[in-house]
Design an enzyme around this catalytic site. Structure first.
Site, PDB file in Angstrom:
ATOM      1  N   GLY A   5      41.811  47.518  36.015  1.00 36.04           N
ATOM      2  CA  GLY A   5      41.711  48.043  37.370  1.00 36.04           C
ATOM      3  C   GLY A   5      42.587  47.329  38.377  1.00 36.04           C
ATOM      4  O   GLY A   5      43.617  46.736  38.051  1.00 36.04           O
ATOM      5  N   LYS A  16      31.804  31.566  48.578  1.00 39.42           N
ATOM      6  CA  LYS A  16      31.651  30.801  49.819  1.00 39.42           C
ATOM      7  C   LYS A  16      31.931  29.310  49.605  1.00 39.42           C
ATOM      8  O   LYS A  16      31.065  28.446  49.791  1.00 39.42           O
ATOM      9  CB  LYS A  16      30.259  31.009  50.418  1.00 39.42           C
ATOM     10  N   ILE A  19      42.892  39.574  39.929  1.00 40.41           N
ATOM     11  CA  ILE A  19      42.648  39.168  38.545  1.00 40.41           C
ATOM     12  C   ILE A  19      43.334  40.120  37.564  1.00 40.41           C
ATOM     13  O   ILE A  19      44.041  39.659  36.654  1.00 40.41           O
ATOM     14  CB  ILE A  19      41.135  39.047  38.259  1.00 40.41           C
ATOM     15  N   GLY A  50      43.310  44.665  41.678  1.00 42.65           N
ATOM     16  CA  GLY A  50      42.903  43.382  42.229  1.00 42.65           C
ATOM     17  C   GLY A  50      43.763  42.244  41.713  1.00 42.65           C
ATOM     18  O   GLY A  50      44.636  42.409  40.861  1.00 42.65           O
ATOM     19  N   GLU A  96      41.234  54.489  34.410  1.00 43.75           N
ATOM     20  CA  GLU A  96      40.883  55.426  35.469  1.00 43.75           C
ATOM     21  C   GLU A  96      41.857  55.291  36.622  1.00 43.75           C
ATOM     22  O   GLU A  96      42.338  56.261  37.173  1.00 43.75           O
ATOM     23  CB  GLU A  96      39.440  55.224  35.939  1.00 43.75           C
ATOM     24  N   GLY A 151      33.535  53.444  37.574  1.00 47.45           N
ATOM     25  CA  GLY A 151      33.664  53.703  36.149  1.00 47.45           C
ATOM     26  C   GLY A 151      33.303  52.523  35.275  1.00 47.45           C
ATOM     27  O   GLY A 151      33.514  52.576  34.054  1.00 47.45           O
TER      28      GLY A 151
END
Length: 427
Positions: A211, A357, A215, A213, A234, A332
């Site tokens: 996907g 954080k 990473i 991002g 996807e 997905g």
């Protein structure tokens, strides 16, 4: 009727869009770059509307400003603006698996108005949904009206995302740059370490679902020297260009369309959109094909890579809610985790940082808090990866899972996690 004459007849001014929507009629638009935002904004001017619903997903722009008694907005996956509106109680969120959205929308709507951005018509009378296919292409035959934005900046792609002029009720021309994903110019040390860990789970000849991002971008940096990879996903991210240019991708093992990269939508930079334009190595499919079904479950050596917010000792993954804020939705993830579980040689990978954080909160937790959604169940989870290592949970007992997860938690939390595990009877 000749194509040019039909084009002229169906080409309307944006102010006329209200003529094609009746009170009580549902409206559906597509996601990310294909969202018909100019048409959606026109809904604010349609005084005759009442009890209408607008279904949208991963919007990149502000939620339209309408009286909810006139047009109620429902998101199926929260983008940044939708997240704020949902928290303020201004819109609804519809739970779903991404693969189920076409059927879900057919079940809960009747004769909906479908809206999307498309590339200009070709010589055979076809518009292309360009960056998209997703759920919207499946709804065209069931629509009460199909209203489009024709935009020369939308790339023309191939696949099951073609719309013929004869299927179109009306369209406007609105040529402006389509939304682009934020550039990921910096990969943190954590991204690179996690990317390296995940790359170690991938081998030559694998089928990849990766996907968007920092990473996933890092992962693709580490697999550029691999060979005979197939991309079936996807979403097409920008970094996939590097894999093509490096020779890592052949798509020879793709049962959907041999020799082609298959996906249901794309989102990224103008460079990505230019790469997609009239690229015959790319084939777009509806989400109820890419994310589920006999062909997907018939794949071999499928590696799926998705993100999580937190994971508990049972292996339950929350990828939707951050603290008390509903951040996104299921998408997905569950679709591909299930596929990775059932296919021969499958590996389902969930990536997350070990903390949040400034290392004050552990993302490996004893148990998810009440009200936390479970995106991936304990029965479907496989690999969990943080910057501290890889935990294989599939086939492991609760005690074994607990030990493996504590081992990839941030060191400052391991003692407390071990104590909590003993209190809970896991160790």
């Amino acid at each position: 009727m000749c194509l040019n004459k039909e084009y002229e007849q169906k080409h309307v001014h944006v102010n006329a869009i209200g003529n094609y929507i009746k009170p009580g009629q549902d409206i559906i638009t597509t996601l990310f770059a294909g969202e018909a935002y100019t048409l959606m904004k026109q809904l604010e001017q349609c005084g005759h509307l009442k009890d209408n619903r607008l279904f949208q997903m991963l919007s990149t722009r502000e939620v339209i400003n309408t009286d909810p008694d006139k047009v109620r907005v429902t998101s199926m996956f929260l983008g940044a603006y939708e997240r704020q509106a949902y928290k303020a109680g201004e819109i609804d969120l519809l739970p779903n698996h991404f693969s189920d959205v076409p059927k879900l929308l057919r079940d809960i709507t009747t004769n909906p108005v479908v809206m999307a951005v498309v590339s200009p018509m070709d010589e055979k009378g076809y518009f292309s949904l360009g960056t998209n296919c997703d759920y919207i292409a499946t709804l065209i035959p069931h629509a009460g009206a199909v209203v489009l934005e024709v935009n020369e900046h939308m790339p023309r792609t191939f696949g099951k995302n073609q719309i013929h002029i004869s299927e179109v009720t009306a369209f406007i021309e609105h040529h402006q740059p389509i939304p682009e994903g934020p550039a990921i110019l910096h990969q943190s040390e954590k991204d690179q370490i996690i990317g390296d860990h995940v790359a170690g789970l991938i081998k030559n000849g694998d089928v990849l679902q990766v996907g968007f991002g920092s990473i996933p971008n890092a992962i693709m940096d580490y697999v550029k020297h691999y060979r005979n990879l197939t991309i079936h996903t996807e979403m097409i991210p920008g970094k996939v260009i590097d894999l093509f240019e490096s020779g890592a991708v052949t798509n020879e093992k793709n049962p959907f369309v041999k020799g082609k990269m298959t996906a249901t939508f794309a989102y990224g930079s103008r460079q990505l959109y230019d790469f997609l334009h009239e690229n015959e190595d790319v084939y777009m499919l509806p989400v109820n094909e890419t994310n589920v079904g006999e062909k997907l479950h018939g794949l071999k050596d499928l590696v799926t890579v998705n993100a999580g917010v937190e994971v508990d000792f049972l292996g339950q993954v929350n990828a939707e809610k951050v603290a008390d804020t509903y951040w996104s939705s299921t998408g997905g993830q569950a679709d591909f985790q299930l596929a990775a579980r059932v296919v021969e040689g499958g590996r389902g990978v969930i990536c997350l940082y070990s903390t949040a954080k400034d290392d004050t909160i552990s993302k490996i937790v004893p148990t998810l808090k009440p009200g936390t959604p479970i995106t991936t169940s304990k029965n479907d989870v496989d690999y969990i990866v943080t910057e501290y290592g890889v935990a294989r949970l599939r086939g492991k007992t609760i005690r074994e899972r607990t030990r493996a997860l504590i081992n990839i938690a941030h060191p400052k939390f391991r003692d407390e996690l071990t104590y909590q595990a003993k209190v809970m009877g896991h160790l």
